[in-house]
Motif scaffolding. Structure first.
Motif, short mmCIF file in Angstrom:
data_model
loop_
_atom_site.label_atom_id
_atom_site.label_comp_id
_atom_site.label_asym_id
_atom_site.label_seq_id
_atom_site.Cartn_x
_atom_site.Cartn_y
_atom_site.Cartn_z
N GLY A 43 0.78 -1.22 0.00
CA GLY A 43 0.00 0.00 0.00
C GLY A 43 0.81 1.28 0.00
O GLY A 43 0.30 2.34 0.34
N LEU A 44 2.08 1.21 -0.39
CA LEU A 44 2.91 2.42 -0.41
C LEU A 44 2.62 3.24 -1.67
O LEU A 44 2.39 2.67 -2.74
CB LEU A 44 4.39 2.05 -0.39
CG LEU A 44 4.90 1.36 0.87
CD1 LEU A 44 6.38 1.04 0.72
CD2 LEU A 44 4.67 2.23 2.08
N PRO A 45 2.65 4.55 -1.55
CA PRO A 45 2.47 5.39 -2.74
C PRO A 45 3.69 5.25 -3.66
O PRO A 45 4.78 4.87 -3.22
CB PRO A 45 2.36 6.81 -2.19
CG PRO A 45 2.81 6.76 -0.78
CD PRO A 45 2.77 5.34 -0.32
N PHE A 46 3.48 5.56 -4.94
CA PHE A 46 4.56 5.38 -5.91
C PHE A 46 5.79 6.22 -5.56
O PHE A 46 6.91 5.82 -5.85
CB PHE A 46 4.07 5.74 -7.33
CG PHE A 46 3.13 4.71 -7.89
CD1 PHE A 46 3.55 3.41 -8.11
CD2 PHE A 46 1.83 5.03 -8.20
CE1 PHE A 46 2.70 2.45 -8.63
CE2 PHE A 46 0.97 4.08 -8.72
CZ PHE A 46 1.40 2.79 -8.93
N ARG A 47 5.61 7.35 -4.93
CA ARG A 47 6.75 8.19 -4.52
C ARG A 47 7.67 7.41 -3.59
O ARG A 47 8.89 7.40 -3.75
CB ARG A 47 6.23 9.46 -3.84
CG ARG A 47 7.31 10.37 -3.29
CD ARG A 47 6.73 11.60 -2.60
NE ARG A 47 5.61 11.34 -1.70
CZ ARG A 47 5.74 10.83 -0.46
NH1 ARG A 47 6.91 10.52 0.02
NH2 ARG A 47 4.67 10.65 0.29
N GLY A 90 14.73 5.54 -8.73
CA GLY A 90 13.99 5.92 -9.93
C GLY A 90 12.96 6.98 -9.60
O GLY A 90 12.97 7.57 -8.51
N THR A 91 12.06 7.19 -10.53
CA THR A 91 11.04 8.22 -10.37
C THR A 91 9.70 7.59 -10.04
O THR A 91 9.48 6.41 -10.34
CB THR A 91 10.90 9.04 -11.66
OG1 THR A 91 10.40 8.17 -12.71
CG2 THR A 91 12.22 9.66 -12.09
N PRO A 92 8.79 8.36 -9.46
CA PRO A 92 7.42 7.84 -9.23
C PRO A 92 6.74 7.41 -10.53
O PRO A 92 6.00 6.44 -10.54
CB PRO A 92 6.70 9.01 -8.58
CG PRO A 92 7.78 9.83 -7.94
CD PRO A 92 8.97 9.68 -8.84
#
Length: 173
Positions: free
Chosen positions: A122-126, A134-136
């Motif tokens: 459940g972690l946000p892409f950020r 890498g990037t979100p």
């Protein structure tokens, strides 16, 4: 004020175990990685800032412990007297779960880890991007590609996983 460590284990224990199982599969090594995660976290918890995202912190530790287990397994030879004639089903609950774990294990590493950290933990892409580098946007793309591959491998249906949805906490991004 930080909650007592016992409460941290109670709140986040299931999420950390799901992450370990997503990386290592439903094997005893995933439970070992879970234990090692909380042992390391217990040592570092007093120095954790009160405003830290504890779930992301624990998932990062679990990620590293699970990768350590993968690396250790690659260095260890397992001698056997005879080659087994059939595939072991130890730790497999149902055929559907077996298919899901096989499909997840078949994903490229970045997709597998991104799916595990975003959809299972459940972690946000950020935060996934911070853990994996890498990037979100790249994490979002890897997740999308991984989910598409899982749907394809499982016959296009959305799998009814035995993994419960991650809990949502107030104030979590």
């Amino acid at each position: 004020m930080k909650p007592p460590f016992e409460q941290v284990v109670e709140i986040h224990g299931a999420t950390v175990l799901r992450v370990c199982r997503a990386v290592l599969g439903p094997r005893p090594e995933s439970e070992d990685a879970w234990s090692e995660t909380f042992l390391a976290a217990l040592r570092a918890y007093p120095g954790l800032p009160p405003d830290a995202n504890v779930q992301a912190w624990l998932v990062t530790i679990a990620h590293r412990k699970a990768l350590d287990a993968v690396r250790a397994a690659g260095r260890r030879a397992v001698p056997v007297a005879d080659v087994p004639e059939r595939h072991s089903t130890i730790g497999i609950v149902r055929d559907r779960d077996d298919a899901l774990w096989r499909a997840l294990a078949a994903l490229p590493e970045r997709q597998r880890l991104t799916v595990a950290y975003h959809h299972v933990a459940g972690l946000p892409f950020r935060e996934v991007a911070e853990i994996l580098g890498g990037t979100p946007e790249a994490a979002r793309r890897a997740s999308s590609d991984g989910i598409r591959a899982l749907r394809s491998a499982l016959g296009g249906a959305r799998p009814a996983s035995t993994v419960p949805a991650p809990p949502t906490a107030k104030g979590t991004p």
